[in-house]
Design an enzyme around this catalytic site. Structure first.
Site, PDB file in Angstrom:
ATOM      1  CG  ASP A  69      -1.894  -1.129   1.179  1.00 45.61           C
ATOM      2  OD1 ASP A  69      -2.125  -1.668   0.240  1.00 45.61           O
ATOM      3  OD2 ASP A  69      -2.052  -1.597   2.333  1.00 45.61           O
ATOM      4  CE  LYS A 129       2.465  -2.573  -4.419  1.00 50.53           C
ATOM      5  NZ  LYS A 129       2.226  -2.127  -2.884  1.00 50.53           N
ATOM      6  CE  LYS A 169       0.314  10.187  -7.384  1.00 49.57           C
ATOM      7  NZ  LYS A 169       0.448  11.261  -6.458  1.00 49.57           N
ATOM      8  CB  ALA A 226      -2.622  -6.508  -5.047  1.00 50.20           C
ATOM      9  N   GLY A 227      -4.469  -4.501  -3.640  1.00 49.47           N
ATOM     10  CA  GLY A 227      -5.340  -3.625  -3.680  1.00 49.47           C
ATOM     11  C   GLY A 227      -4.790  -2.118  -4.459  1.00 49.47           C
ATOM     12  CG  HIS A 228      -2.080  -2.008  -6.917  1.00 51.52           C
ATOM     13  ND1 HIS A 228      -1.384  -2.886  -7.914  1.00 51.52           N
ATOM     14  CD2 HIS A 228      -1.669  -2.458  -5.606  1.00 51.52           C
ATOM     15  CE1 HIS A 228      -0.560  -3.656  -7.205  1.00 51.52           C
ATOM     16  NE2 HIS A 228      -0.654  -3.454  -5.793  1.00 51.52           N
ATOM     17  NE  ARG A 275       6.873 -30.750  -6.202  1.00 51.48           N
ATOM     18  CZ  ARG A 275       7.688 -31.666  -5.607  1.00 51.48           C
ATOM     19  NH1 ARG A 275       8.709 -32.105  -6.353  1.00 51.48           N
ATOM     20  NH2 ARG A 275       7.687 -31.823  -4.479  1.00 51.48           N
ATOM     21  CD  GLN A 309       0.805  -8.854  -2.364  1.00 48.01           C
ATOM     22  OE1 GLN A 309       1.550  -9.534  -3.350  1.00 48.01           O
ATOM     23  NE2 GLN A 309      -0.217  -8.515  -2.833  1.00 48.01           N
TER      24      GLN A 309
HETATM   25  P1  GDP Z   1      -0.815   0.553  -3.507  1.00 47.21           P
HETATM   26  O1  GDP Z   1      -1.242  -1.000  -3.198  1.00 47.21           O
HETATM   27  O2  GDP Z   1       0.795   0.320  -3.298  1.00 47.21           O
HETATM   28  O3  GDP Z   1      -0.971   0.595  -4.985  1.00 47.21           O
HETATM   29  O4  GDP Z   1      -1.223   1.521  -2.653  1.00 47.21           O
HETATM   30  P2  GDP Z   1      -2.813   1.664  -2.254  1.00 47.21           P
HETATM   31  O5  GDP Z   1      -3.693   2.031  -3.454  1.00 47.21           O
HETATM   32  O6  GDP Z   1      -3.539   0.286  -1.501  1.00 47.21           O
HETATM   33  O7  GDP Z   1      -2.753   2.791  -1.112  1.00 47.21           O
HETATM   34  C1  GDP Z   1      -2.367   4.160  -1.389  1.00 47.21           C
HETATM   35  C2  GDP Z   1      -3.481   5.109  -0.784  1.00 47.21           C
HETATM   36  O8  GDP Z   1      -2.804   6.125  -1.004  1.00 47.21           O
HETATM   37  C3  GDP Z   1      -4.422   5.317  -1.987  1.00 47.21           C
HETATM   38  O9  GDP Z   1      -5.481   5.437  -1.496  1.00 47.21           O
HETATM   39  C4  GDP Z   1      -4.119   6.140  -2.987  1.00 47.21           C
HETATM   40  O10 GDP Z   1      -4.979   6.757  -3.826  1.00 47.21           O
HETATM   41  C5  GDP Z   1      -3.027   7.169  -2.021  1.00 47.21           C
HETATM   42  N1  GDP Z   1      -2.286   7.867  -2.398  1.00 47.21           N
HETATM   43  C6  GDP Z   1      -1.151   7.508  -3.373  1.00 47.21           C
HETATM   44  N2  GDP Z   1      -0.152   8.491  -3.485  1.00 47.21           N
HETATM   45  C7  GDP Z   1      -0.686   9.460  -2.713  1.00 47.21           C
HETATM   46  C8  GDP Z   1       0.063  10.864  -2.307  1.00 47.21           C
HETATM   47  O11 GDP Z   1       0.990  11.296  -2.890  1.00 47.21           O
HETATM   48  N3  GDP Z   1      -0.762  11.467  -1.459  1.00 47.21           N
HETATM   49  C9  GDP Z   1      -2.114  11.164  -1.032  1.00 47.21           C
HETATM   50  N4  GDP Z   1      -2.650  12.001  -0.092  1.00 47.21           N
HETATM   51  N5  GDP Z   1      -2.713   9.933  -1.353  1.00 47.21           N
HETATM   52  C10 GDP Z   1      -1.903   9.176  -2.157  1.00 47.21           C
HETATM   53  P1  IMO Z   2      -0.921  -4.129  -2.257  1.00 48.18           P
HETATM   54  O1  IMO Z   2      -0.326  -4.773  -3.452  1.00 48.18           O
HETATM   55  C1  IMO Z   2      -0.673  -4.594   2.179  1.00 48.18           C
HETATM   56  C2  IMO Z   2      -0.795  -8.557   3.872  1.00 48.18           C
HETATM   57  C3  IMO Z   2      -2.075  -9.290   4.462  1.00 48.18           C
HETATM   58  C4  IMO Z   2      -1.440  -9.953   5.549  1.00 48.18           C
HETATM   59  C5  IMO Z   2      -0.324 -10.551   4.693  1.00 48.18           C
HETATM   60  C6  IMO Z   2      -0.590 -12.028   4.083  1.00 48.18           C
HETATM   61  O2  IMO Z   2      -1.917  -3.411  -2.225  1.00 48.18           O
HETATM   62  O3  IMO Z   2       0.336  -3.367  -1.625  1.00 48.18           O
HETATM   63  P2  IMO Z   2      -2.074 -12.756   2.173  1.00 48.18           P
HETATM   64  O4  IMO Z   2      -3.525 -12.519   1.782  1.00 48.18           O
HETATM   65  O5  IMO Z   2      -1.414 -12.069   0.999  1.00 48.18           O
HETATM   66  O6  IMO Z   2      -1.905 -14.153   2.605  1.00 48.18           O
HETATM   67  O7  IMO Z   2      -1.943 -11.906   3.377  1.00 48.18           O
HETATM   68  O8  IMO Z   2       0.089  -9.762   3.700  1.00 48.18           O
HETATM   69  N1  IMO Z   2      -1.047  -8.206   2.299  1.00 48.18           N
HETATM   70  C7  IMO Z   2      -0.959  -6.795   1.983  1.00 48.18           C
HETATM   71  N2  IMO Z   2      -1.042  -5.794   2.861  1.00 48.18           N
HETATM   72  N3  IMO Z   2      -0.896  -4.564   0.873  1.00 48.18           N
HETATM   73  C8  IMO Z   2      -0.937  -5.537  -0.127  1.00 48.18           C
HETATM   74  O9  IMO Z   2      -1.073  -5.675  -1.391  1.00 48.18           O
HETATM   75  C9  IMO Z   2      -1.231  -6.866   0.623  1.00 48.18           C
HETATM   76  N4  IMO Z   2      -1.427  -7.885   0.065  1.00 48.18           N
HETATM   77  C10 IMO Z   2      -1.250  -8.761   1.233  1.00 48.18           C
HETATM   78  O10 IMO Z   2      -2.394  -8.026   5.116  1.00 48.18           O
HETATM   79  O11 IMO Z   2      -0.805  -9.229   6.647  1.00 48.18           O
HETATM   80 MG    MG Z   3      -2.723  -1.645  -1.888  1.00 53.94          MG
END
Ligand code: GDP
Ligand code: IMO
Ligand code: MG
Length: 423
Positions: free
Chosen positions: A13, A16, A18, A39-41, A144, A224
């Site tokens: 989180d 990435k 963005k 993942a949640g981007h 496997r 991650q």
């Molecule tokens: P990812 O999993 O690495 O793609 O990150 P996530 O999307 O899960 O979490 C990042 C959060 O921060 C999201 O809500 C983005 O919209 C937000 N975000 C990313 N870059 C910035 C920034 O520079 N400033 C602010 N305020 N929010 C950001």
């Molecule tokens: P992005 O790509 C943040 C964390 C889970 C847990 C551990 C194992 O958005 O950055 P899993 O379901 O993978 O077996 O969980 O990893 N986790 C993440 N935390 N961002 C993620 O993805 C994650 N994907 C898994 O919360 O601690």
């Molecule tokens: Mg995320």
């Protein structure tokens, strides 16, 4: 532009999605090589918010090729939902734009149940997984006895393999008093999704090599973060894939010689969702962000644990990933702080440590050694260049780069595409 891996340097989180979206403008191909829909981007493009789980964030641009590589664990039903959501928002996701490796392992309904069962059995020691079946699917791959997308192209083969795997999975589920599955149930749940995805399935490896040889620019979107890496992370509180830069090669079939640049993404502070050590965790900072509606997980909605920037982690992640450039996101998150703390080392039993320990007991004993920097207490969200930033913000970023051993090349000062400064 150069072939670039974008990877997270913390616990996921980092923003990435963005950064990948931002860099896609000058790229041709965007590939994922590991992880799944854990993942949640989040990407905000032209005022619309998109949350991507399996599809590379490059999909939001027209005329780019997106690839889900062999190292990804793919939930077919989840992927179809994601495609539908994007199409409803006016984003085209046809077979020319999205290709999925026929070697990608498949997350099946029993993997999700096994994930939940394992977490329940661990009780207070649970990992806090996303319950998307990621661990059990990667375990099957290593064991496997997993199913790959290619195996599902023929119903007879698919049913045979599901039946064999269910014999064992059902035994485990019964032991946990959980509902078991029949082959029909599993097949019927996934069959429409498999049909829907069929035109997207191919051997993506020659396609990636052709793009490379043709001089196209390839971006790898890491999922991650480095401390969720199964080798380098805070084991066992990790995910089940190699989230560090090497995972992009094994997960796509492109060799290390194809990679020219590694962009490491970190927040200007630290967050973690799920269990496990977090030396700089700080309740005040968590409350501060949550009160502003920030730092809730994009996949599970769970509040993220928050704390000061931990340079012990970033320093190590820069080494392991071979980071050439840093992208520091959410600088604006610190805009109101009077002072800012940066952890430069851990103290464990009176000794200073510059790198994260492996030993679980050491993590429990580690305390942060902080350096305090003055805040800038002004709004940075409108800045569009390095020169627009307050002096103290520049000093913070410069110090961060020094401690990391890599230059800060990108700065995020808001969630929108435009809120990205190139240094
Ligand atoms: P990812 O999993 O690495 O793609 O990150 P996530 O999307 O899960 O979490 C990042 C959060 O921060 C999201 O809500 C983005 O919209 C937000 N975000 C990313 N870059 C910035 C920034 O520079 N400033 C602010 N305020 N929010 C950001
Ligand atoms: P992005 O790509 C943040 C964390 C889970 C847990 C551990 C194992 O958005 O950055 P899993 O379901 O993978 O077996 O969980 O990893 N986790 C993440 N935390 N961002 C993620 O993805 C994650 N994907 C898994 O919360 O601690
Ligand atoms: Mg995320």
């Amino acid at each position: 532009m150069m072939n670039t891996i974008i990877c997270g340097l913390q616990w996921g989180d980092e923003g990435k999605g963005k950064i990948v979206d931002y860099l896609t403008e000058t790229a041709d191909v965007v590939a994922r090589g590991q992880g799944g829909n854990n993942a949640g981007h989040t990407v905000i493009a032209n005022g619309t918010k998109y949350v991507l789980h399996l599809i590379p964030s490059g999909i939001l641009w027209e005329g780019k090729n997106c690839i889900i590589g062999n190292g990804v664990v793919m939930d077919p039903v989840g992927l179809c939902k994601e495609i539908t959501t994007l199409e409803e928002a006016g984003i085209l996701v046809d077979a020319a734009k999205l290709q999925i490796s026929d070697r990608a392992h498949i997350v099946l309904p029993y993997h999700r149940e096994l994930d939940a069962a394992r977490e329940a059995a661990l009780g207070k020691n649970k990992i806090g997984t996303t319950k998307r079946g990621i661990g059990p699917t990667y375990a099957d791959k290593a064991n496997r006895n997993g199913l790959r997308l290619a195996d599902l192209m023929c119903e007879t083969t698919a049913r045979e393999l599901i039946e064999i795997r269910l014999a064992d999975a059902n035994e485990t589920l019964s032991r946990h008093d959980l509902p078991t599955f029949t082959t029909d149930q599993v097949w019927e749940e996934i069959a429409p999704a498999i049909e829907r995805l069929r035109p997207h399935v191919s051997n993506t490896i020659p396609a990636l090599h052709k793009a490379w040889k043709d001089g196209k620019t390839i971006l790898f979107e890491g999922a991650q973060g480095s401390f969720l890496d199964v080798d380098f992370g805070t084991y066992p509180f990790v995910t089940s894939s190699n989230t560090t830069s090497g995972g992009a090669c094994t997960g796509s079939g492109l060799p290390p010689t194809a990679i020219e640049r590694v962009v490491g993404v970190c927040k200007a502070y630290t967050t973690r969702v799920g269990s496990g050590p977090f030396i700089t965790e700080n309740d005040d900072i968590s409350e501060y962000f949550h009160a502003r509606g920030m730092e809730f997980g994009a996949t599970t909605g769970r509040p993220r644990r928050c704390g000061w920037l931990d340079m012990v982690l970033i320093r190590y992640a820069c080494m392991v990933n071979g980071v050439t450039d840093l992208a520091v996101t959410i600088l604006d998150g610190l805009d109101e702080r009077e002072t800012i703390q940066v952890c430069t080392a851990y103290e464990i039993d009176g000794e200073r440590h510059d790198y994260p320990p492996a030993n679980r007991a050491a993590w429990d004993k580690a305390t942060p050694v902080y350096e305090t920097l003055p805040g800038w207490q002004s709004d940075t969200t409108g800045a569009r260049s390095w020169d627009d930033l307050p002096e103290n913000a520049k000093a913070y970023l410069t110090r961060l780069g020094e401690l990391a051993g890599a230059p800060v090349t990108y700065i995020g000062n808001g969630p929108e595409r435009e809120q990205t400064i190139v240094v």
